[in-house]
Design a protein around this motif. Structure first.
Motif, PDB file in Angstrom:
ATOM      1  N   UNK A 199       0.789  -1.210   0.000  1.00 29.86           N
ATOM      2  CA  UNK A 199       0.173  -0.016   0.106  1.00 29.86           C
ATOM      3  C   UNK A 199       0.925   1.345   0.045  1.00 29.86           C
ATOM      4  N   UNK A 200       2.043   1.129   0.573  1.00 27.29           N
ATOM      5  CA  UNK A 200       2.868   2.266   0.831  1.00 27.29           C
ATOM      6  C   UNK A 200       3.442   2.713  -0.603  1.00 27.29           C
ATOM      7  N   UNK A 201       3.737   1.752  -1.124  1.00 28.59           N
ATOM      8  CA  UNK A 201       4.385   1.943  -2.624  1.00 28.59           C
ATOM      9  C   UNK A 201       3.300   2.218  -3.764  1.00 28.59           C
ATOM     10  N   UNK A 202       1.872   2.044  -3.561  1.00 23.91           N
ATOM     11  CA  UNK A 202       0.957   2.192  -4.301  1.00 23.91           C
ATOM     12  C   UNK A 202       0.688   3.710  -4.596  1.00 23.91           C
ATOM     13  N   UNK A 203       1.688   4.469  -4.869  1.00 20.34           N
ATOM     14  CA  UNK A 203       1.550   6.140  -4.935  1.00 20.34           C
ATOM     15  C   UNK A 203       2.402   6.577  -5.990  1.00 20.34           C
ATOM     16  N   UNK A 204       2.171   7.581  -6.671  1.00 19.59           N
ATOM     17  CA  UNK A 204       2.670   8.373  -7.812  1.00 19.59           C
ATOM     18  C   UNK A 204       3.945   9.010  -7.090  1.00 19.59           C
ATOM     19  N   UNK A 205       3.749   9.043  -5.826  1.00 21.84           N
ATOM     20  CA  UNK A 205       4.900   9.850  -4.833  1.00 21.84           C
ATOM     21  C   UNK A 205       5.773   9.152  -4.337  1.00 21.84           C
ATOM     22  N   UNK A 206       7.097   9.623  -4.054  1.00 21.25           N
ATOM     23  CA  UNK A 206       8.037   9.066  -3.235  1.00 21.25           C
ATOM     24  C   UNK A 206       8.980   9.792  -2.383  1.00 21.25           C
ATOM     25  N   UNK A 207       8.352  10.423  -1.516  1.00 20.02           N
ATOM     26  CA  UNK A 207       9.134  11.585  -0.735  1.00 20.02           C
ATOM     27  C   UNK A 207       9.869  10.822   0.577  1.00 20.02           C
ATOM     28  N   UNK A 208       8.684  10.815   1.362  1.00 16.98           N
ATOM     29  CA  UNK A 208       9.258  10.402   2.805  1.00 16.98           C
ATOM     30  C   UNK A 208       8.456   9.229   3.342  1.00 16.98           C
ATOM     31  N   UNK A 209       8.396   9.097   4.595  1.00 16.39           N
ATOM     32  CA  UNK A 209       7.572   7.898   5.117  1.00 16.39           C
ATOM     33  C   UNK A 209       7.965   7.622   6.479  1.00 16.39           C
ATOM     34  N   UNK A 210       7.180   7.114   7.374  1.00 15.39           N
ATOM     35  CA  UNK A 210       7.359   6.890   8.762  1.00 15.39           C
ATOM     36  C   UNK A 210       7.119   5.516   9.080  1.00 15.39           C
ATOM     37  N   UNK A 211       7.918   4.519   9.907  1.00 13.78           N
ATOM     38  CA  UNK A 211       7.314   3.144  10.333  1.00 13.78           C
ATOM     39  C   UNK A 211       7.448   3.573  11.897  1.00 13.78           C
ATOM     40  N   UNK A 212       6.447   2.834  12.543  1.00 16.90           N
ATOM     41  CA  UNK A 212       6.265   2.818  13.944  1.00 16.90           C
ATOM     42  C   UNK A 212       6.494   1.553  14.363  1.00 16.90           C
ATOM     43  N   UNK A 213       7.451   1.001  15.055  1.00 15.57           N
ATOM     44  CA  UNK A 213       7.854  -0.303  15.678  1.00 15.57           C
ATOM     45  C   UNK A 213       8.486  -0.477  16.834  1.00 15.57           C
ATOM     46  N   UNK A 214       8.396  -1.220  17.686  1.00 14.38           N
ATOM     47  CA  UNK A 214       9.452  -1.355  18.773  1.00 14.38           C
ATOM     48  C   UNK A 214      10.718  -2.367  18.289  1.00 14.38           C
ATOM     49  N   UNK A 215      10.299  -2.906  17.058  1.00 11.84           N
ATOM     50  CA  UNK A 215      11.622  -3.745  16.458  1.00 11.84           C
ATOM     51  C   UNK A 215      12.284  -2.964  15.420  1.00 11.84           C
TER      52      UNK A 215
END
Ligand code: NAP
Length: 455
Positions: free
Chosen positions: A380-396
């Motif tokens: 889903x993250x990559x299903x976008x015409x854009x490619x600027x930034x992004x955040x992932x929240x995880x303890x691992x």
């Protein structure tokens, strides 16, 4: 295009500025090109450093004066405006201190004789910049290019003319000669003329895809190198193992900073279905607490949007989203009061067929999606015409890094909203543009890397 200050909090026109004529533009180009050739490129790094350091010192000293103009012209919370000015001080200092090292000649191991690459400036660089960070965007191009020995002509957004003039004056006050950094109040047609002019050697734009495509085409036609820092629809992925206190706190910052008008703002919230309900409830509760009001007041936590046009576009997009089958969980409307305020908004059920699915919300509007697992989140993250930034929240953290490697963007932040600092490269891929600003990469965009070989 009218260069005009309209206060987004009062909706009042404060001041209108006269645009530059074609003859004035031609003269400013001549001055910048002549200064480059006869003076600026020949100065030592130490000489240029003195001026850029002085600009940083003056900016630091006059922080609040500069910050007030941001709040006046585009409505940013005053405390965020102060932070922006302080960041610009750091960017100016960073390039003043490091440019000589970044641009030092680099020797190459060769079988016979000797070889090195030496780095020199290109000439006049033409910049087109947006209003959402009225000084930060200027500092990102001014500091590296002035230190590299280039001179600049800068067309700022038409709604922040006082910030544009203040930044130009900063360099004059710091001792820069006229022509080193020149603000221009010109139309898109004049921008095209300037880019085609042989005296301009490079083009940097930060703005929308629409403006980027137009300016990049003009630059391409004239065979000028360009960099494009364009829009984004960054994800904020919350994994099933995330600490929800952290996730909610960072989500509010990621979406609401600058009233949602940040290129690297968190715009698509991708939630693992195991924590989605809990996260959404808490995220909504936090957004409901935000208080609209005078952006100069410390008690205000929701700033107006930058202009009537920006507000109207966001409301139109929400309307399209609803027509396309999305649901509004929170907000969705203009706030019934003076000023261009929009309710913090959460949309769910945005299907790929919805017209807004692939659009950027440059507004306090969050699109929320639920996924079954990590792989679905990445797809889903990559299903976008854009490619600027992004955040992932995880303890691992290892898991976070693994996901970061699979996201097609220029920047990924683990357990952090998008952050920026002088030493961190900034830029995107896909329709978010090309090239990088900041860091050692940023100063390499508009220089000649010349091979010298002794046989
Ligand atoms: P915009 O309409 O593209 O305006 C940005 C600048 O481009 C303004 O100076 C504007 O001038 C000028 N411009 C617009 N069309 C032009 C044309 N055809 N020829 C020459 N100049 C033109 O952008 P915006 O909507 O105000 O700003 C928000 C966009 O910028 C968002 O998409 C955001 O994500 C993006 N952005 C990206 C970054 C990044 O680093 N990647 C950073 C900040 C913002 P006028 O004001 O006179 O129209």
């Amino acid at each position: 295009m009218t260069y005009q200050t309209t206060n987004p909090y009062t909706e009042q026109v404060v001041e209108t500025f006269t645009s530059h004529s074609d003859a004035q533009l031609d003269n400013m180009l001549a001055v910048a090109a002549d200064l480059y050739e006869t003076d600026w490129r020949q100065r030592s790094y130490a000489e240029r450093k003195t001026i850029v350091k002085q600009a940083a010192a003056l900016l630091k000293e006059r922080r609040d004066e500069f910050a007030k103009l941001i709040t006046l012209e585009m409505g940013k919370l005053f405390k965020e405006a102060q932070q922006e000015v302080s960041l610009c001080v750091k960017i100016l200092d960073y390039y003043a201190d490091n440019a000589e090292t970044f641009l030092a000649p680099k020797s190459i191991a060769v079988k016979r004789g000797e070889a090195h690459v030496e780095i020199s400036p290109l000439g006049v660089i033409f910049c087109v910049e947006p209003w959402n960070f009225p000084y930060y965007q200027l500092a990102r191009v001014a500091a590296p290019n002035l230190m590299a020995g280039n001179t600049l002509l800068v067309k700022h957004a038409s709604n922040v003319p006082q910030c544009a003039l203040a930044f130009e004056q900063l360099f004059i006050d710091a001792g820069a000669p006229v022509g080193a950094y020149t603000n221009v109040f010109i139309s898109s047609e004049q921008v095209a003329t300037a880019i085609a002019d042989p005296r301009v050697k490079g083009v940097a734009l930060t703005g929308s895809e629409r403006a980027g495509a137009s300016v990049a085409a003009t630059a391409g036609k004239a065979l000028k190198k360009s960099t494009m820092e364009l829009g984004g629809s960054d994800v904020f992925i919350v994994l099933d193992d995330a600490d929800l206190d952290t996730a909610v706190k960072l989500a509010v910052i990621g979406r609401m900073q600058n009233s949602g008008q940040v290129c690297t703002g968190s715009k698509r919230f991708i939630l693992d279905e195991k924590i989605a309900g809990q996260f959404l409830e808490r995220f909504q509760a936090e957004l409901e607490k935000l208080l609209p009001g005078d952006p100069m007041e410390a008690s205000t936590t929701l700033a107006p949007m930058s202009s009537q046009a920006a507000l109207e576009l966001a409301l139109k997009q929400v309307g399209q989203a609803l027509e396309g089958g999305a649901k509004v969980v929170l907000g969705g409307k203009r706030i019934a009061r003076n000023g261009y305020f929009m309710e913090p908004t959460i949309l769910t059920d945005v299907a790929p067929s919805n017209p807004v699915y692939y659009q950027e919300f440059f507004a306090p509007v969050a699109m929320v999606f639920r996924v079954k697992n990590e792989q679905e989140a990445i797809t889903l993250a990559n299903d976008s015409p854009f490619g600027l930034g992004g955040t992932v929240i995880t303890k691992d953290i290892a898991r976070g890094k693994r996901i970061a490697s699979q996201i097609d963007t220029g920047m990924v932040f683990i357990n952090s909203p998008a952050v920026t600092a002088p030493e961190l490269p900034f830029g995107g891929v896909k329709n978010s543009g090309y090239g990088r600003e900041l860091s050692d990469l940023g100063i390499m965009e508009f220089v000649n890397r010349k091979l010298v070989l002794v046989g």
